[in-house]
Design a protein around this motif. Structure first.
Motif, PDB file in Angstrom:
ATOM      1  N   MET A  43     -10.259 -14.469 -48.391  1.00  0.00           N
ATOM      2  CA  MET A  43     -10.765 -15.063 -47.154  1.00  0.00           C
ATOM      3  C   MET A  43     -11.850 -16.095 -47.426  1.00  0.00           C
ATOM      4  SD  MET A  43     -11.196 -11.967 -44.411  1.00  0.00           S
ATOM      5  CE  MET A  43      -9.824 -10.913 -43.929  1.00  0.00           C
ATOM      6  N   SER A  44     -12.000 -17.000 -46.482  1.00  0.00           N
ATOM      7  CA  SER A  44     -13.079 -17.978 -46.533  1.00  0.00           C
ATOM      8  C   SER A  44     -14.407 -17.310 -46.184  1.00  0.00           C
ATOM      9  CB  SER A  44     -12.816 -19.101 -45.533  1.00  0.00           C
ATOM     10  OG  SER A  44     -12.893 -18.599 -44.195  1.00  0.00           O
ATOM     11  N   ILE A  45     -15.485 -18.052 -46.392  1.00  0.00           N
ATOM     12  CA  ILE A  45     -16.808 -17.559 -45.991  1.00  0.00           C
ATOM     13  C   ILE A  45     -16.810 -17.249 -44.492  1.00  0.00           C
ATOM     14  CG2 ILE A  45     -19.236 -18.250 -45.731  1.00  0.00           C
ATOM     15  CD1 ILE A  45     -18.764 -20.001 -48.303  1.00  0.00           C
ATOM     16  N   TYR A  46     -16.283 -18.177 -43.711  1.00  0.00           N
ATOM     17  CA  TYR A  46     -16.220 -18.015 -42.251  1.00  0.00           C
ATOM     18  C   TYR A  46     -15.468 -16.735 -41.879  1.00  0.00           C
ATOM     19  CZ  TYR A  46     -15.188 -19.292 -37.354  1.00  0.00           C
ATOM     20  OH  TYR A  46     -15.079 -19.306 -35.973  1.00  0.00           O
ATOM     21  N   ASP A  47     -14.284 -16.567 -42.441  1.00  0.00           N
ATOM     22  CA  ASP A  47     -13.453 -15.421 -42.080  1.00  0.00           C
ATOM     23  C   ASP A  47     -14.054 -14.102 -42.550  1.00  0.00           C
ATOM     24  OD1 ASP A  47     -11.554 -16.904 -40.726  1.00  0.00           O
ATOM     25  OD2 ASP A  47     -10.314 -17.233 -42.509  1.00  0.00           O
ATOM     26  N   ASN A  48     -14.793 -14.123 -43.657  1.00  0.00           N
ATOM     27  CA  ASN A  48     -15.474 -12.916 -44.103  1.00  0.00           C
ATOM     28  C   ASN A  48     -16.496 -12.448 -43.079  1.00  0.00           C
ATOM     29  OD1 ASN A  48     -15.505 -11.444 -46.963  1.00  0.00           O
ATOM     30  ND2 ASN A  48     -14.599 -13.479 -47.242  1.00  0.00           N
ATOM     31  N   VAL A  49     -17.279 -13.386 -42.548  1.00  0.00           N
ATOM     32  CA  VAL A  49     -18.341 -13.013 -41.607  1.00  0.00           C
ATOM     33  C   VAL A  49     -17.765 -12.354 -40.363  1.00  0.00           C
ATOM     34  CG1 VAL A  49     -20.231 -13.860 -40.159  1.00  0.00           C
ATOM     35  CG2 VAL A  49     -19.897 -14.812 -42.449  1.00  0.00           C
ATOM     36  N   ILE A  50     -16.648 -12.882 -39.864  1.00  0.00           N
ATOM     37  CA  ILE A  50     -16.126 -12.420 -38.571  1.00  0.00           C
ATOM     38  C   ILE A  50     -14.995 -11.406 -38.704  1.00  0.00           C
ATOM     39  CG2 ILE A  50     -16.811 -14.484 -37.318  1.00  0.00           C
ATOM     40  CD1 ILE A  50     -13.816 -15.362 -37.555  1.00  0.00           C
ATOM     41  N   ALA A  51     -14.774 -10.901 -39.915  1.00  0.00           N
ATOM     42  CA  ALA A  51     -13.662  -9.962 -40.124  1.00  0.00           C
ATOM     43  C   ALA A  51     -13.764  -8.757 -39.189  1.00  0.00           C
ATOM     44  CB  ALA A  51     -13.636  -9.514 -41.583  1.00  0.00           C
ATOM     45  N   GLY A  52     -14.947  -8.202 -39.064  1.00  0.00           N
ATOM     46  CA  GLY A  52     -15.131  -7.045 -38.200  1.00  0.00           C
ATOM     47  C   GLY A  52     -14.928  -7.366 -36.739  1.00  0.00           C
ATOM     48  N   LEU A  53     -15.388  -8.546 -36.325  1.00  0.00           N
ATOM     49  CA  LEU A  53     -15.223  -8.961 -34.930  1.00  0.00           C
ATOM     50  C   LEU A  53     -13.753  -9.124 -34.584  1.00  0.00           C
ATOM     51  CD1 LEU A  53     -18.093 -11.594 -34.673  1.00  0.00           C
ATOM     52  CD2 LEU A  53     -18.007  -9.374 -33.539  1.00  0.00           C
ATOM     53  N   ARG A  54     -13.007  -9.742 -35.488  1.00  0.00           N
ATOM     54  CA  ARG A  54     -11.567  -9.920 -35.240  1.00  0.00           C
ATOM     55  C   ARG A  54     -10.865  -8.569 -35.190  1.00  0.00           C
ATOM     56  NH1 ARG A  54     -10.434 -15.333 -38.766  1.00  0.00           N
ATOM     57  NH2 ARG A  54     -10.500 -16.819 -37.031  1.00  0.00           N
ATOM     58  N   LEU A  55     -11.293  -7.652 -36.043  1.00  0.00           N
ATOM     59  CA  LEU A  55     -10.719  -6.317 -36.040  1.00  0.00           C
ATOM     60  C   LEU A  55     -10.970  -5.626 -34.701  1.00  0.00           C
ATOM     61  CD1 LEU A  55      -9.202  -4.532 -38.118  1.00  0.00           C
ATOM     62  CD2 LEU A  55     -11.405  -3.471 -38.642  1.00  0.00           C
ATOM     63  N   ASN A  56     -12.117  -5.947 -34.090  1.00  0.00           N
ATOM     64  CA  ASN A  56     -12.462  -5.371 -32.785  1.00  0.00           C
ATOM     65  C   ASN A  56     -11.807  -6.106 -31.619  1.00  0.00           C
ATOM     66  OD1 ASN A  56     -14.068  -3.610 -34.172  1.00  0.00           O
ATOM     67  ND2 ASN A  56     -15.987  -4.676 -33.732  1.00  0.00           N
ATOM     68  N   GLY A  57     -11.063  -7.188 -31.929  1.00  0.00           N
ATOM     69  CA  GLY A  57     -10.324  -7.881 -30.891  1.00  0.00           C
ATOM     70  C   GLY A  57     -10.958  -9.142 -30.339  1.00  0.00           C
ATOM     71  N   THR A  58     -12.064  -9.588 -30.926  1.00  0.00           N
ATOM     72  CA  THR A  58     -12.703 -10.825 -30.465  1.00  0.00           C
ATOM     73  C   THR A  58     -11.894 -12.032 -30.929  1.00  0.00           C
ATOM     74  OG1 THR A  58     -14.874  -9.771 -30.631  1.00  0.00           O
ATOM     75  CG2 THR A  58     -14.839 -12.173 -30.469  1.00  0.00           C
ATOM     76  N   LYS A  59     -11.488 -12.893 -29.988  1.00  0.00           N
ATOM     77  CA  LYS A  59     -10.651 -14.058 -30.321  1.00  0.00           C
ATOM     78  C   LYS A  59     -11.272 -15.383 -29.914  1.00  0.00           C
ATOM     79  CE  LYS A  59      -6.364 -11.384 -29.903  1.00  0.00           C
ATOM     80  NZ  LYS A  59      -5.081 -11.225 -29.193  1.00  0.00           N
ATOM     81  N   ASP A  60     -12.262 -15.360 -29.037  1.00  0.00           N
ATOM     82  CA  ASP A  60     -12.866 -16.585 -28.504  1.00  0.00           C
ATOM     83  C   ASP A  60     -13.519 -17.378 -29.634  1.00  0.00           C
ATOM     84  OD1 ASP A  60     -14.902 -18.382 -27.366  1.00  0.00           O
ATOM     85  OD2 ASP A  60     -14.410 -17.428 -25.456  1.00  0.00           O
ATOM     86  N   LYS A  61     -13.013 -18.595 -29.880  1.00  0.00           N
ATOM     87  CA  LYS A  61     -13.488 -19.411 -31.016  1.00  0.00           C
ATOM     88  C   LYS A  61     -14.971 -19.745 -30.884  1.00  0.00           C
ATOM     89  CE  LYS A  61     -12.454 -22.279 -34.583  1.00  0.00           C
ATOM     90  NZ  LYS A  61     -13.732 -22.923 -34.863  1.00  0.00           N
ATOM     91  N   LYS A  62     -15.419 -20.005 -29.686  1.00  0.00           N
ATOM     92  CA  LYS A  62     -16.832 -20.343 -29.492  1.00  0.00           C
ATOM     93  C   LYS A  62     -17.727 -19.162 -29.859  1.00  0.00           C
ATOM     94  CE  LYS A  62     -20.156 -22.031 -26.082  1.00  0.00           C
ATOM     95  NZ  LYS A  62     -20.403 -22.395 -24.659  1.00  0.00           N
ATOM     96  N   ILE A  63     -17.324 -17.964 -29.415  1.00  0.00           N
ATOM     97  CA  ILE A  63     -18.101 -16.766 -29.745  1.00  0.00           C
ATOM     98  C   ILE A  63     -18.115 -16.535 -31.253  1.00  0.00           C
ATOM     99  CG2 ILE A  63     -18.149 -14.244 -29.551  1.00  0.00           C
ATOM    100  CD1 ILE A  63     -17.085 -14.554 -26.709  1.00  0.00           C
ATOM    101  N   LEU A  64     -16.952 -16.703 -31.890  1.00  0.00           N
ATOM    102  CA  LEU A  64     -16.865 -16.495 -33.339  1.00  0.00           C
ATOM    103  C   LEU A  64     -17.712 -17.514 -34.091  1.00  0.00           C
ATOM    104  CD1 LEU A  64     -13.039 -15.728 -33.667  1.00  0.00           C
ATOM    105  CD2 LEU A  64     -14.928 -14.088 -33.720  1.00  0.00           C
TER     106      LEU A  64
END
Length: 250
Positions: free
Chosen positions: A98-119
């Motif tokens: 994963m990229s640096i970006y995707d590493n940071v938000i891995a948990g959020l995506r797992l929890n179902g967060t999809k909004d790009k602005k929030i991420l």
């Protein structure tokens, strides 16, 4: 968030790893766990976010009260506990593909967060909190494995912060790092305690003295002494504590 530990015991199969631990961990303070290898420090913090029980044959008895509720009650979901109580491991463990970006938000995506602005906002705020933003803001889409060891560890801390835990557990987070990277992580721990309750396992006596408000000394699976860090290192009550911190054993 404060944590109250009552009569806690943990086993690996027949091996009784920690025995009758009673401990009150204060909100928004850093608590250091010290003691020789194999004394139960890492086992203890793994009971606090229910990671101990994922090991085959492991079990726990007693209570850990977080925010007024025993996390070992039968109606408590262990996954929800791990969302609230984050963990930073001994060796940096960014997700290698994963990229640096995707590493940071891995948990959020797992929890179902999809909004790009929030991420996007969470990536920036978490990396700022982890004192890493200025070093990586121009390469967020690069693979995380391109970072140095110290940067990878701060990235893992940012990943933990992104899901907004109440408690952060750190299991020897600087043992694999060079002195400069160690100092940066220590500075980060100091800055984070305004918002989080932090428990850190360390073999480094100087580190415990530098970063913590309270220190707990473990020996042979038992809690020998727990007090203000200044008192533990200047005037311990128990002879075993004094022998350990002065290097007579361990």
């Amino acid at each position: 968030m404060s944590i109250q530990v009552n009569n806690l015991n943990a086993w690996y199969g027949d091996f009784h790893a920690i025995r009758d631990i009673n401990l009150d961990i204060k909100d928004k303070q850093v608590t250091a766990l010290i003691g020789p290898s194999g004394c139960g420090k890492s086992t203890f913090i793994r009971t606090i976010n229910r990671m101990h029980e994922v090991i085959e044959g492991a079990r726990v008895t007693g209570e850990i009260i977080v925010d007024g509720q025993n996390i070992y009650d039968t109606n408590i979901d262990p996954v929800s506990v791990r969302h609230r109580i984050g963990m930073v491991f001994q060796k940096p463990n960014p997700f290698p593909t994963m990229s640096i970006y995707d590493n940071v938000i891995a948990g959020l995506r797992l929890n179902g967060t999809k909004d790009k602005k929030i991420l996007d906002e969470k990536v920036e705020t978490s990396l700022i909190q982890a004192n890493l933003w200025d070093e990586v803001k121009d390469r967020l889409n690069k693979n995380a494995m391109g970072l140095s060891g110290g940067q990878q560890q701060r990235l893992c801390i940012a990943r933990t912060l992104a899901v907004e835990p109440d408690v952060i557990l750190m299991d020897e987070p600087t043992s694999a790092l060079d002195p400069i990277s160690t100092l940066r992580v220590e500075e980060l721990v100091h800055s984070l305690k305004d918002k989080y309750t932090i428990i850190i396992v360390t073999h480094n006596m100087q580190q415990a003295a530098r970063v913590s408000d309270k220190t707990a000394f473990f020996l042979n699976g038992e809690l020998i002494e727990y007090d203000d860090t200044v008192k533990i290192f200047s005037n311990p009550k128990n002879q075993k504590t004094e022998d350990y911190i002065t290097g007579r054993f361990g």
